[in-house]
Scaffold this active site. Structure first.
Site, PDB file in Angstrom:
ATOM      1  N   ASN A   1       0.798  -1.230   0.000  1.00  0.00           N
ATOM      2  CA  ASN A   1       0.000   0.000   0.000  1.00  0.00           C
ATOM      3  C   ASN A   1       0.832   1.283   0.000  1.00  0.00           C
ATOM      4  OD1 ASN A   1       0.782  -0.336   2.663  1.00  0.00           O
ATOM      5  ND2 ASN A   1      -1.133   0.420   3.508  1.00  0.00           N
TER       6      ASN A   1
ATOM      7  N   GLU B   1       5.714  -3.202  11.824  1.00  0.00           N
ATOM      8  CA  GLU B   1       4.517  -2.363  11.726  1.00  0.00           C
ATOM      9  C   GLU B   1       3.447  -3.256  11.107  1.00  0.00           C
ATOM     10  OE1 GLU B   1       6.887   1.721  10.370  1.00  0.00           O
ATOM     11  OE2 GLU B   1       5.172   1.008   9.240  1.00  0.00           O
TER      12      GLU B   1
ATOM     13  N   CYS C   1      -3.126   0.887   7.156  1.00  0.00           N
ATOM     14  CA  CYS C   1      -3.136   0.304   8.501  1.00  0.00           C
ATOM     15  C   CYS C   1      -3.809   1.252   9.469  1.00  0.00           C
ATOM     16  CB  CYS C   1      -1.710   0.018   8.952  1.00  0.00           C
ATOM     17  SG  CYS C   1      -0.677   1.487   8.954  1.00  0.00           S
TER      18      CYS C   1
HETATM   19  P1  NAP Z   1       1.624  -8.859   3.621  1.00  0.00           P
HETATM   20  O1  NAP Z   1       0.866  -9.787   2.774  1.00  0.00           O
HETATM   21  O2  NAP Z   1       1.897  -9.227   5.020  1.00  0.00           O
HETATM   22  O3  NAP Z   1       3.006  -8.569   2.827  1.00  0.00           O
HETATM   23  C1  NAP Z   1       3.941  -7.642   3.304  1.00  0.00           C
HETATM   24  C2  NAP Z   1       5.304  -7.952   2.719  1.00  0.00           C
HETATM   25  O4  NAP Z   1       5.777  -9.192   3.239  1.00  0.00           O
HETATM   26  C3  NAP Z   1       5.323  -8.102   1.201  1.00  0.00           C
HETATM   27  O5  NAP Z   1       6.516  -7.574   0.708  1.00  0.00           O
HETATM   28  C4  NAP Z   1       5.307  -9.622   1.029  1.00  0.00           C
HETATM   29  O6  NAP Z   1       5.819 -10.054  -0.198  1.00  0.00           O
HETATM   30  C5  NAP Z   1       6.213 -10.023   2.166  1.00  0.00           C
HETATM   31  N1  NAP Z   1       6.121 -11.435   2.584  1.00  0.00           N
HETATM   32  C6  NAP Z   1       5.107 -12.302   2.412  1.00  0.00           C
HETATM   33  N2  NAP Z   1       5.424 -13.503   2.969  1.00  0.00           N
HETATM   34  C7  NAP Z   1       6.659 -13.371   3.514  1.00  0.00           C
HETATM   35  C8  NAP Z   1       7.535 -14.244   4.232  1.00  0.00           C
HETATM   36  N3  NAP Z   1       7.221 -15.506   4.523  1.00  0.00           N
HETATM   37  N4  NAP Z   1       8.731 -13.764   4.624  1.00  0.00           N
HETATM   38  C9  NAP Z   1       9.101 -12.500   4.340  1.00  0.00           C
HETATM   39  N5  NAP Z   1       8.306 -11.627   3.666  1.00  0.00           N
HETATM   40  C10 NAP Z   1       7.106 -12.061   3.261  1.00  0.00           C
HETATM   41  O7  NAP Z   1       0.896  -7.407   3.685  1.00  0.00           O
HETATM   42  P2  NAP Z   1       0.282  -6.540   2.528  1.00  0.00           P
HETATM   43  O8  NAP Z   1      -0.935  -7.221   1.992  1.00  0.00           O
HETATM   44  O9  NAP Z   1       1.363  -6.134   1.570  1.00  0.00           O
HETATM   45  O10 NAP Z   1      -0.146  -5.206   3.334  1.00  0.00           O
HETATM   46  C11 NAP Z   1      -1.356  -5.116   4.016  1.00  0.00           C
HETATM   47  C12 NAP Z   1      -1.167  -5.350   5.497  1.00  0.00           C
HETATM   48  O11 NAP Z   1      -0.095  -4.566   5.986  1.00  0.00           O
HETATM   49  C13 NAP Z   1      -2.370  -4.909   6.336  1.00  0.00           C
HETATM   50  O12 NAP Z   1      -2.602  -5.847   7.341  1.00  0.00           O
HETATM   51  C14 NAP Z   1      -1.924  -3.582   6.918  1.00  0.00           C
HETATM   52  O13 NAP Z   1      -2.592  -3.216   8.115  1.00  0.00           O
HETATM   53  C15 NAP Z   1      -0.482  -3.812   7.124  1.00  0.00           C
HETATM   54  N6  NAP Z   1       0.230  -2.533   7.146  1.00  0.00           N
HETATM   55  C16 NAP Z   1       0.641  -2.057   8.341  1.00  0.00           C
HETATM   56  C17 NAP Z   1       1.282  -0.830   8.420  1.00  0.00           C
HETATM   57  C18 NAP Z   1       1.723  -0.252   9.731  1.00  0.00           C
HETATM   58  O14 NAP Z   1       2.468   0.707   9.690  1.00  0.00           O
HETATM   59  N7  NAP Z   1       1.323  -0.763  10.881  1.00  0.00           N
HETATM   60  C19 NAP Z   1       1.535  -0.115   7.256  1.00  0.00           C
HETATM   61  C20 NAP Z   1       1.101  -0.639   6.039  1.00  0.00           C
HETATM   62  C21 NAP Z   1       0.453  -1.860   5.995  1.00  0.00           C
HETATM   63  P3  NAP Z   1       4.817 -10.445  -1.414  1.00  0.00           P
HETATM   64  O15 NAP Z   1       4.168  -9.164  -1.824  1.00  0.00           O
HETATM   65  O16 NAP Z   1       5.727 -11.012  -2.411  1.00  0.00           O
HETATM   66  O17 NAP Z   1       3.831 -11.425  -0.849  1.00  0.00           O
HETATM   67  O1  G3H Z   2      -0.824   1.710   5.939  1.00  0.00           O
HETATM   68  C1  G3H Z   2      -0.125   2.100   6.857  1.00  0.00           C
HETATM   69  C2  G3H Z   2       0.619   3.354   6.788  1.00  0.00           C
HETATM   70  O2  G3H Z   2       1.670   3.362   7.731  1.00  0.00           O
HETATM   71  C3  G3H Z   2      -0.326   4.490   7.017  1.00  0.00           C
HETATM   72  O3  G3H Z   2       0.257   5.705   6.724  1.00  0.00           O
HETATM   73  O4  G3H Z   2      -1.438   7.075   7.923  1.00  0.00           O
HETATM   74  O5  G3H Z   2       0.193   8.127   6.361  1.00  0.00           O
HETATM   75  O6  G3H Z   2      -1.663   6.701   5.499  1.00  0.00           O
HETATM   76  P1  G3H Z   2      -0.711   6.968   6.628  1.00  0.00           P
END
Ligand code: NAP
Ligand code: G3H
Length: 473
Positions: free
Chosen positions: A153, A249, A283
């Site tokens: 994202n 995160e 997130c």
């Molecule tokens: P995701 O599916 O967990 O993937 C995140 C990253 O991890 C991608 O680069 C993914 O690669 C990689 N990955 C997947 N499996 C892995 C493994 N076994 N080992 C190492 N890396 C691996 O998350 P997403 O769908 O991209 O993002 C959405 C989620 O992120 C939501 O739950 C959101 O709340 C959270 N998020 C949190 C924050 C925060 O700051 N707290 C910020 C942004 C997003 P691939 O793309 O190749 O699968």
């Molecule tokens: O998706 C998670 C990001 O850390 C959120 O950043 O609050 O600036 O959109 P933002």
């Protein structure tokens, strides 16, 4: 169709297998990226290890100069890179350009903050008489090789927020791009390369996390991991990482608590912006609203009215609501909406879906037996939970597995402070939507929302370890 390559030891390299990246909004092919395999990771890791000593030996101002150069180049290319990013992750074009510009500012600020890093001197005599001739000089040094893993994202911003602090601290980086977002991530790497980051200091890895992720995380050359993504993958990585320091995160279920004296018009505006920006794929999106019966009808009406201003369409039209990242995410949201409606929630907007595009949805009378009250949807759906009083708001807010942020709407600041202290989250916003910025503020999640603290200064600290030198006078 363009073939994008990985940056390994200062050179652009492909592999025999590739992944085709398609635009989520149209299904059109945007380009290919290498599908790296486990055996190809070794060269990346060795290149990062070999470059680290020399990079760390530079003066901080020399590293900062390169980061400033990267920030300037990124700003110059904000429109081109933003436009590509917009196509790759279906984020509105304006918001995508803004993501790139915000990233340039973050890199520049990181360079400056890095130059203000300080050590410490401690007097032994402050603790005991027998140690009074001792002095400790506490110095910060790089961790070594940092594995940076970013989510889809914010493929540029949440990559740079890991890469820049690691680099300024003297670490080298292996950057695993999200697969959907890989092309944008590789643009960021190109910018660092063109800015003069030496060979091996920043390396990229593209390929499915499910295929190569475990091999990256467990690789012996990785000294620290900085990850943003889902709680499920983050937990898996933390389990595999063993004693390697991890910054995480993760997911969120941010709540808006609307108190009885709140300015409902402002609350509705902030809640709608907070819930539906980038179609709820943040997130920090507001993912549930608590309100007492006294204000519930008026708040729901104000939110409904505000939602009428949201446009639905394509990223290049700068629509507020654009197609979701893939069909599976859309299916999950549809399931959550159906489950809530079956259990008695009241739809205040019409449910509409075309492929992975879901129109913004407001559900009133959501109750705790519905999955939507607890799960992170990562899409444009907002549940309203009617509660008895402030105590119930706090209890339900804290009953979530997540603890990222909350927003409190009231003009009673002493009460808001009291409620804020009781909330198990990293940040409490007053009369404002939940969000990560400003980027130098501390940003952290507790419980299943994360580990460690981000935010420019805090991210640099997290990328360094202390070493004490003790002298006897
Ligand atoms: P995701 O599916 O967990 O993937 C995140 C990253 O991890 C991608 O680069 C993914 O690669 C990689 N990955 C997947 N499996 C892995 C493994 N076994 N080992 C190492 N890396 C691996 O998350 P997403 O769908 O991209 O993002 C959405 C989620 O992120 C939501 O739950 C959101 O709340 C959270 N998020 C949190 C924050 C925060 O700051 N707290 C910020 C942004 C997003 P691939 O793309 O190749 O699968
Ligand atoms: O998706 C998670 C990001 O850390 C959120 O950043 O609050 O600036 O959109 P933002």
């Amino acid at each position: 169709m363009k073939s994008y390559l990985n940056l390994v030891n200062g050179e652009w390299k492909g592999t025999s297998q590739t992944i085709t990246i398609k635009e989520p909004a149209t299904g059109k092919e945007l380009g290919t990226v290498p599908a790296m395999e486990e055996k190809e990771i070794e060269e990346v890791m060795q290149s990062a290890r070999q470059a680290q000593k020399e990079w760390q030996a530079l003066a901080v101002v020399e590293r900062a100069q390169i980061l400033h150069q990267a920030a300037q180049l990124l700003k110059k290319e904000a429109v081109e890179i933003g436009t590509l990013l917009s196509k790759e992750i279906a984020k509105s074009r304006a918001a995508s350009i803004q993501e790139v510009e915000r990233t340039a500012d973050l890199i520049a600020y990181t360079a400056e903050e890095g130059c203000r890093m300080e050590g410490q001197i401690l007097e032994g005599g402050s603790f005991s008489k027998k140690d009074q001739n001792k002095i400790a000089f506490v110095h910060k040094e790089a961790m070594g090789v940092v594995l940076a893993i970013a989510p889809f994202n914010y493929p540029v911003n949440l990559a740079a927020s890991k890469i820049a602090p690691a680099l300024i601290g003297g670490n080298t980086v292996v950057f695993k791009t999200p697969t959907q977002g890989a092309i944008s991530g590789l643009q960021l790497a190109r910018i660092f390369h063109e800015a003069g980051v030496p060979a091996g200091v920043l390396n990229t890895v593209t390929g499915r996390g499910s295929v190569i992720g475990d091999a990256l995380v467990t690789h012996p050359e990785v000294d620290a991991i900085n990850f943003t993504g889902s709680t499920e993958i983050g937990t898996h990585i933390a389990e595999l990482a063993g004693m390697k320091p991890c910054i995480m995160e993760l997911g969120g279920k941010d709540a808006a608590l609307v108190l009885e004296d709140a300015d409902l018009e402002n609350a509705a505006k902030e809640i709608v912006a907070g819930a539906f920006q980038y179609s709820g794929q943040r997130c920090t999106a507001i993912k549930r609203v608590f309100v007492t019966e006294k204000n519930a009808d008026a708040l729901v009406a104000a939110i409904q009215k505000e939602m009428e201003t949201l446009s639905v369409g394509l990223p290049e039209e700068n629509a507020d609501i654009t197609p979701l990242i893939d069909r599976f995410v859309a299916d999950h949201i549809e399931f959550l909406i159906e489950d809530a409606l079956l259990k008695g929630a009241v739809a205040k907007t019409k449910y509409q879906r075309e492929r992975n595009l879901i129109w913004p949805m407001l559900l009133d009378q959501v109750t705790v037996d519905m999955d939507l009250a607890w799960e992170e949807p990562f899409g444009p759906v907002l549940p309203i939970l009617r509660v008895k009083d402030v105590e119930e708001m706090i209890r339900l807010a804290n009953a979530s597995e997540y603890g990222l942020q909350s927003a409190i709407f009231t003009n009673n600041y002493p009460l808001a402070m009291e409620i804020g202290k009781a909330l198990k989250v990293g940040t409490v916003h007053m009369n404002h939507r939940t969000q990560r910025g400003a980027d130098h503020f501390p940003f952290l999640g507790i419980k299943n929302s994360g580990l460690g603290v981000q935010g420019i200064k805090y991210s640099i600290d997290a990328m360094m370890r202390m070493k004490s030198f003790v002298f006897e006078r």
